[in-house]
Design a protein around this motif. Structure first.
Motif, short mmCIF file in Angstrom:
data_model
loop_
_atom_site.label_atom_id
_atom_site.label_comp_id
_atom_site.label_asym_id
_atom_site.label_seq_id
_atom_site.Cartn_x
_atom_site.Cartn_y
_atom_site.Cartn_z
N GLN A 1 0.93 -0.97 0.33
CA GLN A 1 0.16 -0.02 0.36
C GLN A 1 0.85 0.55 -0.62
N LEU A 2 2.00 0.91 0.74
CA LEU A 2 3.11 2.34 1.06
C LEU A 2 4.15 2.85 -0.12
N GLN A 3 3.72 1.25 -1.00
CA GLN A 3 4.45 2.11 -2.45
C GLN A 3 3.53 1.85 -3.27
N ALA A 4 2.79 1.86 -3.56
CA ALA A 4 1.86 2.35 -4.43
C ALA A 4 1.34 3.45 -4.19
N SER B 1 -4.02 18.57 1.57
CA SER B 1 -3.11 19.07 1.94
C SER B 1 -2.57 18.49 3.25
N ILE B 2 -3.10 17.42 3.49
CA ILE B 2 -2.91 16.51 5.00
C ILE B 2 -2.37 15.21 3.85
N GLY B 3 -2.06 15.33 2.59
CA GLY B 3 -1.35 14.24 2.34
C GLY B 3 0.14 14.76 2.05
N ILE B 4 0.37 15.66 1.91
CA ILE B 4 1.22 16.47 2.08
C ILE B 4 2.08 16.48 3.58
N GLN B 5 1.45 17.01 4.46
CA GLN B 5 2.00 16.67 5.78
C GLN B 5 2.27 15.15 6.22
N LEU B 6 1.60 14.23 5.35
CA LEU B 6 1.64 13.45 6.74
C LEU B 6 3.07 12.52 5.68
N LEU B 7 3.26 12.63 4.58
CA LEU B 7 4.58 12.67 3.30
C LEU B 7 5.09 11.80 3.94
N PRO B 8 6.27 12.88 5.13
CA PRO B 8 7.13 12.56 5.22
C PRO B 8 6.97 11.08 6.13
N PHE B 9 5.90 10.73 7.05
CA PHE B 9 6.31 9.49 7.69
C PHE B 9 6.01 8.82 7.19
N ILE B 10 4.62 8.84 6.12
CA ILE B 10 4.77 6.98 5.73
C ILE B 10 6.18 6.96 4.35
N GLU B 11 6.58 8.40 3.84
CA GLU B 11 7.58 7.38 3.26
C GLU B 11 9.10 6.80 4.29
N GLU B 12 8.98 7.62 5.66
CA GLU B 12 10.15 7.01 6.70
C GLU B 12 9.12 5.32 7.60
N TYR C 1 7.80 3.09 5.43
CA TYR C 1 7.81 2.80 4.06
C TYR C 1 9.39 2.40 3.73
N ARG C 2 10.62 2.86 4.53
CA ARG C 2 11.23 2.66 4.76
C ARG C 2 11.85 1.79 5.42
N SER C 3 11.06 2.22 6.89
CA SER C 3 11.62 1.18 8.20
C SER C 3 11.19 -0.45 7.34
N LEU C 4 9.81 -0.56 7.07
CA LEU C 4 8.64 -1.55 6.72
C LEU C 4 9.99 -2.01 6.12
N THR C 5 10.51 -1.86 4.94
CA THR C 5 11.50 -2.38 3.87
C THR C 5 12.24 -2.82 4.83
N LEU C 6 12.82 -2.15 5.15
CA LEU C 6 13.50 -2.80 5.90
C LEU C 6 13.89 -3.80 6.93
N LEU C 7 12.39 -3.55 7.52
CA LEU C 7 11.90 -5.09 7.70
C LEU C 7 11.98 -6.92 7.86
N LYS C 8 11.39 -5.63 6.22
CA LYS C 8 11.22 -7.00 5.42
C LYS C 8 12.31 -7.68 4.72
#
Length: 317
Positions: free
Chosen positions: A5-8, A59-70, A72-79
């Motif tokens: 979902q995060l990747q999409a 506007s909410i998506g813009i504010q949440l983008l850095p958290f979603i990117e982080e 995604y990186r964390s889940l990718t590393l975890l996997k």
């Protein structure tokens, strides 16, 4: 919240188009739309503003983008780490083989003395050795996931390659240890009264070197600008030939601390003198994505342990 979902979501942000994001991810457009909708439902927010021209972040998506990117990186590393640990766990339950690719001198100096310790530490691993007799200073054999390369660093070209960012993406590089270097000569040699010598001091005399198929010029250029003055009498890995040559000719043998201890420290007719500002550096390489890193780390640990007991400084005083 799923990694897909995060990747999409991130791919849609990048392309500003669900259809283009679907194409890039090799997924149906409907699948990407569903994943983004599920993500919005879980977060209970609208991440995109949709229009016939495409999508853009709300506007909410813009504010949440850095958290979603982080995330995604964390889940990718975890996997990735979980997959590695799963592979390691499976490998530890079965027998398998790995190859150690190295130079003849390193095999004799470090791997043969460590062989019994390696068998005890890794009873399920079958070790095989491949001698790399034609190594060039800045080239390596192709490494599979089961290969461990052990070499020594004597050239500027090699130093440059080992620290190259692209090279480090392909290989895992780890320094092992360094060794002092010594000049071995007859007790009647003109330099035998010295307590230490520089490499340049040796150049007026005929020199003996190990035969590891390195260009001799690379060895000298690594340490001194006076390399053109060097006179090479012979290159050999045969201790008996070297001892006989040193006794019968006014020659000097340049070697490492380990080989002095193994082959020359007990030769009473020879003098062993430290060479100032020179050392041999050893390192290992593996494929960066190898699942056998846990085996290689065992091997590296044993080699470091074997080398830690080598210190001849007090024996040659």
């Amino acid at each position: 919240m799923r990694l897909e979902q995060l990747q999409a979501f991130l791919e849609t942000v990048q392309t500003q188009s669900i259809s283009t994001a679907a194409h890039n991810l090799s997924l149906p457009q409907s699948s990407v739309s569903r994943m983004i909708s599920k993500l919005e439902n879980e977060l209970q927010v609208s991440l995109f503003e949709r229009s016939p021209l495409g999508v853009k972040l709300s506007s909410i998506g813009i504010q949440l983008l850095p958290f979603i990117e982080e995330s995604y990186r964390s889940l990718t590393l975890l996997k990735t780490e979980a997959q590695k640990l799963s592979t390691v766990s499976q490998l530890q339950k079965q027998s398998f083989s790995v190859r150690i690719i190295t130079l003849p001198l390193i095999l004799d100096s470090f791997l043969v003395p460590a062989f019994e310790s390696l068998k005890q530490a890794l009873p399920q691993v079958k070790l095989s050795f491949v001698l790399q007799n034609d190594q060039l200073p800045d080239q390596f054999p192709p490494l599979s996931a089961k290969d461990l390369y052990i070499g020594n660093n004597i050239s500027h070209a090699l130093e440059s390659k080992l620290t190259n960012a692209l090279f480090q993406q392909q290989y895992y590089y780890e320094p092992l240890f360094t060794e002092k270097m010594y000049a071995v000569m007859s007790e009647n040699h003109p330099l035998s009264a010295y307590t230490a010598v520089s490499l340049e001091t040796l150049f007026p005399y005929k020199l003996l070197l190990h035969d590891n198929n390195f260009a001799v010029s690379e060895f000298y250029q690594h340490y001194t600008k006076e390399s053109k003055r060097a006179k090479i009498y012979a290159q050999s890995n045969n201790p008996q030939f070297i001892v006989n040559t040193l006794r019968n000719m006014e020659t000097v043998f340049i070697t490492t601390e380990t080989l002095v201890k193994n082959d020359y420290i007990h030769q009473t007719t020879l003098k062993i003198i430290p060479i100032q500002n020179t050392q041999a550096s050893y390192f290992c390489l593996t494929a960066s994505d190898s699942p056998f890193q846990f085996v290689f780390q065992h091997i590296i640990s044993v080699l470091k342990s074997v080398h830690a007991g080598i210190d001849i400084s007090e024996q040659i005083l």
